[in-house]
Design a protein around this motif. Structure first.
Motif: not given
Length: 527
Positions: A210-214
């Protein structure tokens, strides 16, 4: 299965058992054999008592006693069930009869007894007085009951031992099962801990994703902003470059039009040159045709003259009074004509690193026959001087026909004598008996068939590898050119031939008899 001996048997049965078995199972005849006395006047009990006394005095007679019993009742062993034995023993103790003697005897003779020796002796002591009709004396009345109860106790003891052994086995199995269950619990604990760790790592991976997608969304927005800014900056540069490319394209188009016009003029000039070359080639062909027509007429005249000369020679033979043959007879040798495809023979001999001996060939083709005509067909290359080779053929009685090698505008070559060679053979055939074709070309098969229809014998000389199979089959006889008709090339000449083959043009001639204009002249006949 081995049976027990006398000592074990006596230990199991005791004196009363031996007395019972001897009285019940042995006959007077058996008694006489064992004791040496006549026992016909004795009762069975007396005979049994006497045998028991003798065996007690001399135990060495025990084996003879057992042998007599085996001979009387047999030696076959029947498997006995322990429960059935116990039941039969209880019955014998309650109501003894004569058949119990045989039952006790078999139990005593069994290799593996089902009853203890004490039990068996006690049973014999109870059964013997009853069966033999004697008074049991002061024996307790409840002795049979005590013996039966003792037997039941021993059976119960045996069952107790079996149950204890089974309990020990079950306890060992239970211990192993508990140990295995402990191991399984330990494995389950480890797997539970691993599952907990995997779930923890999975949560961490989802959070990282999720952090990488953001972060990826933020970077994409930044890239879109940079692309828009770069596109606005590049628009002016692209427009300027497009104008410059348009100008250069117009200049290139104008130059291309000029080149097309120049190419068109060159093509027209080339077509004009080709037309002039074709007209020149037609003129050359007409000249060759005229030359061939003259050659055919000369050949026909030469054949007629030679035939007249032959008739004159035949007519001038000596008469009957001279030493020659009788009158009315003349030398009747077959007339032969030889037609040689020089180019075809040259390439066949070159594969064997040799050259054709034209003189030996002519001698082999005309051996014992009269030569009428010999023609060698040669294609001349414009850059090769073949005058010496032609002169050599002419000195060997060959008529040489030459034709220049024709090179077309597309660099293909034409130069074969197939048609002319066939016409010469057909026109000369009426003056011949045998037609010899020195070639391997399969195109001459129709010529061979036409000559055979005229009644002529057709022979073909050639190399087996390069001669068409249908040509060999069509001819009356095929002569393979062997080393006898060849001359090997000198090493220097062979090297020059190899270099010439390597430098020959790739384009092939229209006929299989012509390949390269630089080679035919290099195969002169040997002198």
């Amino acid at each position: 299965m081995p049976r027990v001996g006398w000592d074990t048997y006596f230990d199991r049965m005791g004196p009363q058992g031996v007395r019972l078995v001897a009285a019940s199972l042995l006959s007077p005849h058996d008694y006489a054999r064992l004791t040496g006395e006549s026992g016909t006047e004795l009762s069975p009990a007396a005979r049994g008592q006497r045998i028991a006394e003798l065996l007690a005095e001399d135990p060495a007679r025990g084996e003879a006693f057992l042998a007599a019993l085996d001979e009387r009742v047999g030696t076959e062993d029947h498997p006995l069930d322990p429960r059935a034995v116990r039941a039969a023993l209880s019955k014998a103790l309650r109501a003894p009869d004569a058949g119990d003697a045989l039952f006790l005897h078999r139990l005593a003779r069994a290799p593996k007894p089902l009853l203890a020796p004490e039990e068996l002796r006690a049973a014999a002591e109870i059964v013997a007085p009853v069966v033999l009709g004697e008074d049991p004396g002061s024996r307790p009345k409840n002795l049979a009951k005590l013996a039966s109860e003792r037997a039941g106790l021993r059976e119960l003891e045996r069952e107790r031992r079996e149950l204890e052994e089974r309990v020990r086995r079950l306890e060992a199995q239970l211990a192993r099962t508990l140990e295995h269950a402990a191991q399984l619990e330990e494995k389950l604990s480890r797997r539970t801990q691993e599952l907990h760790d995997l779930r923890q790592r999975d949560r961490e991976a989802r959070e990282e994703r999720q952090r990488l997608e953001r972060e990826l969304g933020r970077l994409r927005r930044r890239i879109d902003e940079l692309n828009e800014r770069r596109a606005r900056e590049r628009t002016g540069e692209i427009t300027t470059a497009l104008r410059r490319l348009t100008t250069e394209q117009r200049r290139a188009t104008a130059q291309l039009e000029k080149l097309r016009a120049t190419d068109k003029e060159r093509r027209e000039a080339l077509r004009s040159h080709e037309r002039r070359l074709e007209r020149l080639a037609d003129l050359v062909e007409k000249l060759v045709a005229l030359h061939e027509a003259d050659s055919r007429s000369v050949a026909a005249a030469q054949a007629a003259i030679m035939e007249q000369l032959a008739e004159l020679r035949d007519g001038s033979r000596p008469g009957p009074e001279e030493s020659g043959p009788p009158a009315g007879r003349r030398e009747d040798k077959p007339r032969v004509g030889v037609f040689v495809d020089v180019q075809n023979m040259f390439y066949g001999a070159r594969e064997k690193n040799a050259r054709l001996d034209f003189e030996a060939l002519l001698e082999a083709a005309t051996a014992g026959r009269r030569l009428v005509r010999a023609v060698a067909y040669l294609v001349e290359a414009p850059d090769i001087n073949q005058s010496a080779f032609i002169h050599l053929l002419e000195t060997k009685a060959y008529e040489v026909k030459r034709k220049p090698l024709k090179i077309r505008p597309d660099r293909s070559m034409k130069g074969n004598w197939d048609l002319e060679m066939a016409l010469d053979a057909l026109t000369t055939a009426r003056h011949l008996d045998v037609v010899v074709l020195v070639t391997g070309d399969g195109d001459f098969v129709p010529l061979v068939r036409a000559l055979k229809l005229q009644g002529k014998r057709v022979e073909v000389y050639g190399f087996r590898r390069s001669t068409a199979p249908d040509l060999r089959q069509a001819a009356d006889r095929f002569h393979q050119i062997t080393r006898r008709l060849l001359r090997p090339l000198e090493p220097a000449r062979a090297a020059r031939r190899a270099r010439a083959r390597a430098a020959a043009p790739a384009a092939a001639a229209e006929s299989s008899t012509v390949s390269s204009p630089a080679q035919p002249g290099a195969a002169p006949a040997s002198s």
